[in-house]
Motif scaffolding. Structure first.
Motif, PDB file in Angstrom:
ATOM      1  N   PHE A 183      33.784  26.672  27.776  1.00 51.60           N
ATOM      2  CA  PHE A 183      32.469  26.263  28.261  1.00 51.60           C
ATOM      3  C   PHE A 183      32.475  24.878  28.911  1.00 51.60           C
ATOM      4  CE2 PHE A 183      31.279  29.458  25.055  1.00 51.60           C
ATOM      5  CZ  PHE A 183      30.505  30.277  25.853  1.00 51.60           C
ATOM      6  N   THR A 184      33.655  24.327  29.136  1.00 55.14           N
ATOM      7  CA  THR A 184      33.742  23.101  29.921  1.00 55.14           C
ATOM      8  C   THR A 184      33.936  23.517  31.383  1.00 55.14           C
ATOM      9  OG1 THR A 184      34.758  21.918  28.061  1.00 55.14           O
ATOM     10  CG2 THR A 184      34.986  20.942  30.267  1.00 55.14           C
ATOM     11  N   LEU A 185      32.871  23.445  32.132  1.00 55.92           N
ATOM     12  CA  LEU A 185      32.869  23.988  33.495  1.00 55.92           C
ATOM     13  C   LEU A 185      33.207  22.906  34.512  1.00 55.92           C
ATOM     14  CD1 LEU A 185      29.568  26.095  33.281  1.00 55.92           C
ATOM     15  CD2 LEU A 185      31.925  26.864  32.866  1.00 55.92           C
ATOM     16  N   GLU A 186      34.110  23.210  35.408  1.00 53.29           N
ATOM     17  CA  GLU A 186      34.436  22.327  36.526  1.00 53.29           C
ATOM     18  C   GLU A 186      33.665  22.843  37.742  1.00 53.29           C
ATOM     19  OE1 GLU A 186      38.697  23.145  35.838  1.00 53.29           O
ATOM     20  OE2 GLU A 186      38.916  20.962  35.910  1.00 53.29           O
ATOM     21  N   PHE A 187      32.538  22.239  37.990  1.00 55.01           N
ATOM     22  CA  PHE A 187      31.593  22.785  38.965  1.00 55.01           C
ATOM     23  C   PHE A 187      32.122  22.740  40.389  1.00 55.01           C
ATOM     24  CE2 PHE A 187      28.929  21.850  35.332  1.00 55.01           C
ATOM     25  CZ  PHE A 187      28.082  22.944  35.289  1.00 55.01           C
ATOM     26  N   TYR A 188      33.041  21.811  40.692  1.00 52.14           N
ATOM     27  CA  TYR A 188      33.519  21.712  42.069  1.00 52.14           C
ATOM     28  C   TYR A 188      34.362  22.931  42.467  1.00 52.14           C
ATOM     29  CZ  TYR A 188      38.016  20.226  40.086  1.00 52.14           C
ATOM     30  OH  TYR A 188      39.195  20.166  39.393  1.00 52.14           O
ATOM     31  N   ARG A 189      34.902  23.647  41.442  1.00 49.63           N
ATOM     32  CA  ARG A 189      35.658  24.856  41.772  1.00 49.63           C
ATOM     33  C   ARG A 189      35.085  26.115  41.113  1.00 49.63           C
ATOM     34  NH1 ARG A 189      40.208  26.331  38.429  1.00 49.63           N
ATOM     35  NH2 ARG A 189      40.201  25.243  36.414  1.00 49.63           N
ATOM     36  N   LEU A 190      33.915  25.979  40.504  1.00 48.03           N
ATOM     37  CA  LEU A 190      33.271  27.120  39.853  1.00 48.03           C
ATOM     38  C   LEU A 190      32.595  28.024  40.886  1.00 48.03           C
ATOM     39  CD1 LEU A 190      32.296  28.553  37.203  1.00 48.03           C
ATOM     40  CD2 LEU A 190      30.249  27.105  37.359  1.00 48.03           C
ATOM     41  N   LEU A 191      32.845  29.310  40.807  1.00 49.05           N
ATOM     42  CA  LEU A 191      32.204  30.279  41.685  1.00 49.05           C
ATOM     43  C   LEU A 191      31.024  30.965  41.001  1.00 49.05           C
ATOM     44  CD1 LEU A 191      35.349  31.946  43.317  1.00 49.05           C
ATOM     45  CD2 LEU A 191      33.750  30.357  44.375  1.00 49.05           C
ATOM     46  N   GLN A 192      31.250  31.467  39.816  1.00 53.78           N
ATOM     47  CA  GLN A 192      30.153  32.115  39.096  1.00 53.78           C
ATOM     48  C   GLN A 192      30.499  32.261  37.622  1.00 53.78           C
ATOM     49  OE1 GLN A 192      29.732  36.020  40.947  1.00 53.78           O
ATOM     50  NE2 GLN A 192      30.872  36.970  39.289  1.00 53.78           N
ATOM     51  N   VAL A 193      29.451  32.352  36.818  1.00 53.60           N
ATOM     52  CA  VAL A 193      29.559  32.676  35.392  1.00 53.60           C
ATOM     53  C   VAL A 193      28.785  33.961  35.171  1.00 53.60           C
ATOM     54  CG1 VAL A 193      29.056  31.966  33.029  1.00 53.60           C
ATOM     55  CG2 VAL A 193      29.758  30.264  34.732  1.00 53.60           C
ATOM     56  N   GLU A 194      29.421  34.898  34.484  1.00 55.49           N
ATOM     57  CA  GLU A 194      28.804  36.203  34.272  1.00 55.49           C
ATOM     58  C   GLU A 194      28.739  36.513  32.770  1.00 55.49           C
ATOM     59  OE1 GLU A 194      29.787  39.670  36.918  1.00 55.49           O
ATOM     60  OE2 GLU A 194      30.540  40.504  35.023  1.00 55.49           O
ATOM     61  N   ILE A 195      27.538  36.822  32.298  1.00 49.16           N
ATOM     62  CA  ILE A 195      27.325  37.185  30.888  1.00 49.16           C
ATOM     63  C   ILE A 195      26.887  38.645  30.850  1.00 49.16           C
ATOM     64  CG2 ILE A 195      26.074  36.677  28.766  1.00 49.16           C
ATOM     65  CD1 ILE A 195      25.574  33.869  29.827  1.00 49.16           C
ATOM     66  N   SER A 196      27.632  39.475  30.140  1.00 52.10           N
ATOM     67  CA  SER A 196      27.307  40.902  30.062  1.00 52.10           C
ATOM     68  C   SER A 196      27.215  41.333  28.610  1.00 52.10           C
ATOM     69  CB  SER A 196      28.349  41.742  30.800  1.00 52.10           C
ATOM     70  OG  SER A 196      29.643  41.533  30.284  1.00 52.10           O
ATOM     71  N   PHE A 197      26.275  42.230  28.340  1.00 50.11           N
ATOM     72  CA  PHE A 197      26.080  42.759  26.991  1.00 50.11           C
ATOM     73  C   PHE A 197      25.304  44.063  27.080  1.00 50.11           C
ATOM     74  CE2 PHE A 197      22.797  39.730  28.062  1.00 50.11           C
ATOM     75  CZ  PHE A 197      21.614  40.372  27.740  1.00 50.11           C
ATOM     76  N   HIS A 198      25.477  44.887  26.065  1.00 55.27           N
ATOM     77  CA  HIS A 198      24.810  46.181  26.012  1.00 55.27           C
ATOM     78  C   HIS A 198      23.809  46.199  24.860  1.00 55.27           C
ATOM     79  CE1 HIS A 198      28.289  48.480  28.197  1.00 55.27           C
ATOM     80  NE2 HIS A 198      27.814  47.458  28.874  1.00 55.27           N
ATOM     81  N   LEU A 199      22.660  46.828  25.129  1.00 55.53           N
ATOM     82  CA  LEU A 199      21.630  46.991  24.111  1.00 55.53           C
ATOM     83  C   LEU A 199      21.205  48.452  24.042  1.00 55.53           C
ATOM     84  CD1 LEU A 199      19.366  43.897  24.910  1.00 55.53           C
ATOM     85  CD2 LEU A 199      21.103  44.078  23.127  1.00 55.53           C
ATOM     86  N   LYS A 200      20.722  48.860  22.880  1.00 55.65           N
ATOM     87  CA  LYS A 200      20.216  50.217  22.691  1.00 55.65           C
ATOM     88  C   LYS A 200      18.717  50.172  22.417  1.00 55.65           C
ATOM     89  CE  LYS A 200      24.483  52.215  20.809  1.00 55.65           C
ATOM     90  NZ  LYS A 200      25.094  52.909  19.636  1.00 55.65           N
ATOM     91  N   GLY A 201      18.001  51.154  22.969  1.00 55.85           N
ATOM     92  CA  GLY A 201      16.559  51.242  22.751  1.00 55.85           C
ATOM     93  C   GLY A 201      16.118  52.689  22.731  1.00 55.85           C
ATOM     94  N   ILE A 202      14.876  52.912  22.340  1.00 53.53           N
ATOM     95  CA  ILE A 202      14.311  54.255  22.277  1.00 53.53           C
ATOM     96  C   ILE A 202      12.895  54.236  22.836  1.00 53.53           C
ATOM     97  CG2 ILE A 202      13.527  53.890  19.894  1.00 53.53           C
ATOM     98  CD1 ILE A 202      14.028  56.898  19.433  1.00 53.53           C
TER      99      ILE A 202
END
Length: 537
Positions: A183-202
């Motif tokens: 989580f120490t981000l070097e913004f000058y070379r950062l392109l993107q951060v992607e957070i993915s997760f699955h949830l269930k619902g009814i």
């Protein structure tokens, strides 16, 4: 004797042809034959429409449920979300501190989900069959530097680094996961951060409609996009919802009985469409047999082949339309039954099949209206103008494509309606119909005087060309066909070879009431296989 037998066969063929081209009402008056096919089509229209309406109401609930969950997820997992998306992305951030806070906010909300969410949600397994968050970041490779003396060194290769945070890691106190080197981000070379997760619902609202509820898996992805390195990180939220079979679902009450009634109704629709399919297919087969007999007699008598236009008279396009509609309704009804019992979840394919089949069913009603002269003008005008309209559209389409490409490449950077080819095509089509003209003129950015002047020339020329010339010519083609049809209805249509052949037929009254001895002789000598031809329509 051979000559008499040939005349008898020719007269029998005329009788069959005359009966084939009669309307259902004329057939009933001529032979008191009940129009079963017409009655079946009317019943099919009613049942297919009822089926579509019921399925559409249920599909609206599915779409509304997905959209409501997407909005709820944005409010749950996006820090500072205002409730309204910014352009094509959800929200944006402008500082490093806001970036860290937004990422950590999403992770914390995921951990506290069951305590804060109003919906009955649960954690789902991701593609790796693990429960938790997957966080990935894309960066330019090491070696990318940007110094104060405006020296820029870039390694254009991209590296991806990911970390998986399960529920146990998120529950640690203190939150050790925040101290990860990841989580120490070097913004000058950062392109993107992607957070993915699955949830269930009814979807429990289906119970109010006395239907079995659907179970959903939401594949959520939050992307912090820094590819432009413009000082603004755009946050995109994407939620892909899919319906899956509910496991260990025990329902009581009237839901099961209601499901059985719906399945029985769908099965009835399939039976009716299957009967319609068989009858129309049989009619086409018998029409081909009748066409072959007519070709043989015509060739033998007049020593020439039947032209293509007369041959196509036997193949009714309405029958082909009904057959396609019946096939789509049968397949769509089977899918609907599978969806009803929760074996399948493909609502989109089922909607396309049932919607298109119902469209064809209602278009087919025009066939019966066409038996009346007052309503037949529309069909005849469409048939007469269609070839000319298609050729005209092919020519006009070339000009239209030229304007599309020109507008996209020149005005795309300065106007939101010209950002891609699809938007340009839609914008120009709207202009042809006089929609949103002033807004299109006014929204052009005046950063470049040259582009602004070109946009005026471009829009004025397109509107003048397509509205005042091409559209007027298009209407003129249809009007000309309409005038021709009206003139034919008053003075008589040009007779084809088939109609010339049928001139030897008796009038309708003679055919119905007082057949001559020659007619009786001709009909009594008909073979058994010829009698089937009388049931074509």
């Amino acid at each position: 004797m051979a000559l008499l037998d040939s005349e008898v066969k020719e007269e029998c063929l005329r009788d069959d042809l005359k009966f084939y081209f009669m309307s259902p009402c004329e057939k009933y008056r001529a032979r008191h034959q009940i129009p079963w096919k017409l009655g079946l089509q009317i019943l099919k229209i009613v049942m297919v429409t009822m089926q579509l309406v019921r399925f559409g109401l249920g599909n609206q609930l599915v779409v509304a449920f997905k959209e409501d969950n997407t909005v709820a997820f944005k409010h749950l997992f996006l820090k500072g979300y205002s409730g309204v998306d910014e352009d094509d992305y959800s929200c944006s951030i402008y500082t490093q501190e806001d970036t860290y806070e937004s990422i950590f906010f999403t992770i914390n909300q995921y951990h506290l989900l069951k305590n804060i969410s109003l919906a009955p949600l649960d954690y789902g397994e991701n593609e790796d069959n693990r429960i938790g968050l997957k966080v990935c970041k894309q960066l330019y490779k090491k070696g990318t530097t940007f110094s104060s003396n405006e020296t820029l060194t870039i390694d254009s290769n991209i590296e991806t680094d990911c970390v998986h945070l399960d529920l146990q890691a998120l529950s640690s106190v203190p939150q050790d996961w925040k101290q990860l080197q990841f989580f120490t981000l070097e913004f000058y070379r950062l392109l993107q951060v992607e957070i993915s997760f699955h949830l269930k619902g009814i979807d429990l609202q289906a119970i109010q409609s006395h239907e079995l509820p659907d179970c959903y898996v939401f594949r959520n992805k939050i992307t912090f996009d820094n590819k432009a390195h413009s000082g603004k990180i755009k946050i995109y939220f994407d939620s892909d919802a899919s319906i899956e079979e509910c496991k260990a679902l025990n329902m009581s009450g009237s839901i099961q009985k209601n499901t059985q009634y719906v399945l029985l109704f769908d099965a009835s629709v399939i039976v009716i469409c299957l009967a319609s399919l068989i009858l129309c297919t049989r009619s086409i087969v018998l029409a081909l047999r009748l066409q072959k007999k007519f070709q043989n007699v015509f060739l033998k008598k007049y020593k020439q082949q039947v032209c293509d236009a007369n041959q196509w008279e036997f193949i009714s396009g309405w029958y082909v339309l009904v057959i396609i509609s019946d096939l789509m309704t049968i397949i769509g009804s089977i899918l609907k039954m599978e969806i009803k019992v929760k074996y399948l979840t493909n609502y989109d394919l089922c909607s396309i099949l049932l919607g298109t089949s119902t469209l064809f069913v209602w278009v087919g009603v025009i066939r019966y209206l066409g038996y009346f002269q007052a309503y037949n003008v529309l069909i005849l005008t469409m048939q007469a103008s269609l070839p000319k309209v298609l050729r005209f559209c092919a020519c006009a389409g070339m000009i239209y494509l030229g304007y599309i490409f020109c507008g996209w490449i020149v005005l795309g950077p300065y106007h939101e309606k010209f950002e891609n080819l699809n938007l340009v095509a839609e914008c120009l089509f709207s202009l042809v119909n006089g929609d949103d003209m002033f807004a299109t003129f006014a929204q052009i950015q005046q950063k470049s005087v040259l582009v602004w002047l070109f946009s005026r020339l471009y829009l004025y020329s397109f509107i003048s060309l397509f509205i005042y010339m091409i559209l007027s010519l298009f209407i003129a083609l249809i009007t000309d066909s309409y005038d021709t049809i009206k003139k034919y209805q008053q003075n008589g249509f040009p007779e084809t070879d088939l109609q010339e052949f049928l001139k030897g037929c008796y009038s309708k009254e003679e055919y119905q009431e007082e057949p001559t001895a020659f007619q009786s002789q001709a009909c009594c000598r008909r073979k058994g296989s010829d009698d089937d031809l009388m049931l074509i329509n």
